[in-house]
Write an enzyme that holds these catalytic residues in place. Structure first.
Site, mmCIF file in Angstrom:
data_model
loop_
_atom_site.group_PDB
_atom_site.id
_atom_site.type_symbol
_atom_site.label_atom_id
_atom_site.label_comp_id
_atom_site.label_asym_id
_atom_site.label_seq_id
_atom_site.Cartn_x
_atom_site.Cartn_y
_atom_site.Cartn_z
ATOM 1 N N LYS A 22 0.825 -1.208 0.000
ATOM 2 C CA LYS A 22 0.000 0.000 0.000
ATOM 3 C C LYS A 22 0.858 1.258 0.000
ATOM 4 O O LYS A 22 0.626 2.180 -0.786
ATOM 5 C CB LYS A 22 -0.916 0.006 1.221
ATOM 6 C CG LYS A 22 -1.589 1.355 1.502
ATOM 7 C CD LYS A 22 -2.226 1.378 2.878
ATOM 8 C CE LYS A 22 -2.845 2.737 3.176
ATOM 9 N NZ LYS A 22 -1.801 3.761 3.505
ATOM 10 N N ASN A 23 1.852 1.315 0.895
ATOM 11 C CA ASN A 23 2.614 2.544 1.065
ATOM 12 C C ASN A 23 3.494 2.863 -0.149
ATOM 13 O O ASN A 23 3.901 4.014 -0.320
ATOM 14 C CB ASN A 23 3.463 2.462 2.331
ATOM 15 C CG ASN A 23 2.623 2.557 3.595
ATOM 16 O OD1 ASN A 23 1.543 3.116 3.587
ATOM 17 N ND2 ASN A 23 3.118 1.982 4.680
ATOM 18 N N CYS A 118 -6.693 8.444 7.900
ATOM 19 C CA CYS A 118 -6.667 8.203 9.344
ATOM 20 C C CYS A 118 -6.439 9.492 10.125
ATOM 21 O O CYS A 118 -5.675 10.353 9.713
ATOM 22 C CB CYS A 118 -5.568 7.197 9.690
ATOM 23 S SG CYS A 118 -5.916 5.541 9.101
ATOM 24 N N ARG A 124 -2.311 16.322 9.653
ATOM 25 C CA ARG A 124 -0.987 15.767 9.418
ATOM 26 C C ARG A 124 -0.034 16.885 9.003
ATOM 27 O O ARG A 124 -0.348 17.690 8.133
ATOM 28 C CB ARG A 124 -1.043 14.707 8.311
ATOM 29 C CG ARG A 124 -1.706 13.420 8.774
ATOM 30 C CD ARG A 124 -1.806 12.432 7.629
ATOM 31 N NE ARG A 124 -2.393 11.185 8.090
ATOM 32 C CZ ARG A 124 -1.701 10.148 8.536
ATOM 33 N NH1 ARG A 124 -0.392 10.222 8.582
ATOM 34 N NH2 ARG A 124 -2.300 9.059 8.932
ATOM 35 N N ASP A 309 3.465 1.482 11.863
ATOM 36 C CA ASP A 309 2.255 0.876 11.302
ATOM 37 C C ASP A 309 1.998 -0.539 11.820
ATOM 38 O O ASP A 309 0.950 -1.119 11.529
ATOM 39 C CB ASP A 309 2.329 0.849 9.775
ATOM 40 C CG ASP A 309 1.956 2.183 9.146
ATOM 41 O OD1 ASP A 309 1.593 3.108 9.884
ATOM 42 O OD2 ASP A 309 2.032 2.302 7.905
ATOM 43 N N ARG A 401 -9.135 0.458 3.637
ATOM 44 C CA ARG A 401 -8.233 1.363 2.927
ATOM 45 C C ARG A 401 -6.871 0.729 2.712
ATOM 46 O O ARG A 401 -6.129 1.127 1.830
ATOM 47 C CB ARG A 401 -8.025 2.661 3.724
ATOM 48 C CG ARG A 401 -9.192 3.612 3.745
ATOM 49 C CD ARG A 401 -8.840 4.871 4.525
ATOM 50 N NE ARG A 401 -7.485 5.281 4.206
ATOM 51 C CZ ARG A 401 -6.490 5.357 5.089
ATOM 52 N NH1 ARG A 401 -6.701 5.051 6.350
ATOM 53 N NH2 ARG A 401 -5.298 5.738 4.716
#
Length: 422
Positions: A22-23, A118, A124, A309, A401
Site C-alpha cells: 500500500k505505502n 486516518c 498531518r 504501522d 483502505r
C-alpha cells in the site's frame, strides 16, 4: 454501516499470499502522471486508497485500463489539474499529497486537497514537504479552505535539502518533484523505508536518475522526461506483519507467501522474543506458535527500526503475553486510541504520554469495538480472532483502505470472520 463479525478462539492454519505494498502504491500511482507513453504497473493492491487514486487520474484525463486483477495500464495524453471531482476524492486519501510532487514536477504547478484518511489527532504536518518544494524554487501556500497549492513559474531547480526530521512522506514527495528539476538535488536526513526504495526504482525504470534510496542521502539528477515501461510493486511489509501478529495472538501454523523476508526482520525478531517460531525462506515466512507468549518491549522508529504501522497489531499480541510489556511510540504520538477498545475486551493497558504499559491477561473477551484508524482496525480484528466469544468491529472503512480481501484471506487460514451490512 459495514461491520466485521468475528467468532474468536481458533488457531490459524494454512497459507496466505501477500498483496502489493500500500505505502509504495499510493506514491507510484500518482507518479504515473509524470510518464510519457504507456505505463504498466503490476502487483497493485486492490484497496480503497489505490482505487481512489486511479479514479482521480481518470477524472484528470489519464487513460486507465485494468489488464488483470493486479495489473493496470496508464497513458497520459494531457490532463485537467483543476477538476472539482478530483479534489473531492482527494479529501478521502491519507496520501493525497503525493499528487503535489507529481504535478509540480511534471507541470510546474499543483493544487491538492489536504490529506484525509486516518486521524491521529490534528492535521498531518506538511511543513517538511513545503520546505522541500520551496528549496526547489517553487512557491507554496497552505490555503484556509483545506488545499495546498504550489507553483514554479521559472521551473524547478535542484538544491541541497536537509530535512529537520526523518519523514517518509516528504522524502517521497520531494523526490517526485526533483525528478524534473534542473541540475542536481541532494536530499539528506531522509527516510529509508522499503517503499521509498520502491518508488525510486519505479522512477528509475521510467528514465529518472535517482541514487541512494534506502540510505540517509538521496541524490536526484534532473531529466527532461520519463518514458513508458513496466514495473511490479513490492509485497506489503505491514500486511505480512499483520498476519504474523495474528498467528502469534491466536496460535497455529501459517505460511505467509510473496514477501521480502529482509523487510520483516524487525517484526520477526520481536515475535521471536515473545516465543513465536519464525522460519524464513526465499520469498515466504512460516509462523508457528503453540506455547505461551512472553512479554517484551518495543519502540517504534524509522526503518530499519520497528514500524509504527505495526504497533497496534503487536499490542494486541502483547495483551495475551505473560508479564508486563511496554510499547513506546516514537513516530505518531496520538496512536493509542485503540487501547480504549482493547480495554473493553478485558485487556489491562495504561497509557502514559507516548508509552503504553500492557499487563498480559489469560484471555480477551469478544464485544463491540470500533476501528479508529487503519492499523487500529487491524489490531481489533487480531484481538477479535484471539478472543473468546463474538467481536463486532465497526468503522471498517478504515481497515479496507489498507488491506486487500482481509476477510477472504483470514477465512482461508481458519479465521471465523464475516463482513455484514446493517
Amino acid at each position: 454501516m459495514e461491520k466485521y463479525i468475528i467468532h474468536g478462539g481458533h488457531p490459524l492454519e494454512g497459507e496466505v499470499t501477500i498483496s502489493g505494498a500500500k505505502n509504495a502504491a499510493v506514491a507510484i500511482v500518482p507518479a504515473a502522471l509524470m510518464v510519457d507513453g504507456p505505463c504498466i504497473i503490476e502487483n497493485v493492491p486492490n484497496i480503497v486508497d489505490v482505487m481512489l487514486q486511479f479514479e482521480i487520474l481518470q477524472k484528470m484525463g489519464v487513460k486507465i485500463e485494468q489488464l488483470d486483477a493486479t495489473t493496470f495500464r496508464t497513458e497520459n495524453n494531457g490532463v485537467n489539474l483543476e477538476s472539482e471531482e478530483t479534489f473531492e476524492h482527494m479529501t478521502k486519501l491519507r496520501a493525497s499529497y503525493y499528487f503535489i510532487g507529481a504535478e509540480l514536477g511534471r507541470y510546474g504547478r499543483a493544487r491538492v486537497a489536504m490529506p484525509g484518511g486516518c486521524n491521529f489527532g490534528g492535521i498531518r504536518p506538511v511543513d517538511q514537504h513545503v520546505k522541500g518544494f520551496e528549496k526547489l524554487n517553487s512557491f507554496v501556500r497552505v490555503e484556509s479552505e483545506g488545499f495546498i497549492s504550489a507553483i514554479a513559474p521559472e521551473g524547478l531547480v535542484g538544491n541541497h535539502i536537509y530535512f529537520d526530521v526523518v519523514t517518509v512522506g516528504a522524502t517521497m514527495n520531494v523526490m517526485l518533484a526533483a525528478v524534473f528539476a534542473k541540475g542536481q538535488t541532494v536530499m539528506e536526513n531522509v527516510a529509508k523505508e522499503p517503499h521509498i526504495v520502491d518508488l525510486a526504482n519505479f522512477l528509475n525504470q521510467m528514465g529518472a536518475n535517482i541514487k541512494g534510496a534506502g540510505t540517509d542521502k538521496i541524490v536526484v539528477n534532473g531529466v527532461e522526461r520519463l518514458h513508458g515501461g513496466t514495473y511490479s510493486i513490492i509485497p506489503d511489509q505491514i500486511e505480512a506483519g499483520t498476519y504474523m501478529a495474528a498467528v502469534a495472538a491466536c496460535g497455529g501454523d501459517v505460511l505467509i507467501k510473496n514477501v521480502i523476508p529482509k523487510h520483516l526482520e524487525c517484526i520477526s525478531s520481536k515475535l521471536e522474543d515473545m516465543g513465536v517460531r519464525i522460519d524464513m525462506y526465499d520469498d515466504s515466512v512460516r509462523v508457528r506458535r503453540t506455547g505461551p507468549l512472553r512479554h517484551t518491549n518495543l519502540k517504534t522508529l524509522p526503518y530499519p527500526g520497528f514500524p509504527t504501522d505495526m504497533q497496534p497489531q503487536m499490542a494486541a499480541v502483547m495483551c495475551l503475553a505473560d508479564g508486563s510489556s511496554h510499547v513506546t511510540e516514537g513516530v505518531w504520538a496520538n496512536r493509542f486510541r485503540y487501547t480504549e477498545e482493547m480495554i473493553k475486551m478485558g485487556a489491562h493497558i495504561n497509557v502514559f504520554k507516548e508509552t503504553a504499559v500492557i499487563d498480559g491477561v489469560p484471555d480477551l473477551n469478544g464485544t463491540d469495538v470500533v476501528a479508529h484508524d487503519l492499523r487500529a482496525g487491524a489490531a481489533m480484528v487480531i484481538a477479535g480472532l484471539a478472543a473468546h466469544g463474538t467481536t463486532t468491529v465497526s468503522q471498517i472503512g478504515y481497515v479496507e483502505r489498507g488491506y486487500e480481501d482481509l476477510v477472504g484471506k483470514l477465512r482461508g487460514i481458519g479465521g471465523e470472520i464475516e463482513r455484514v451490512e446493517d
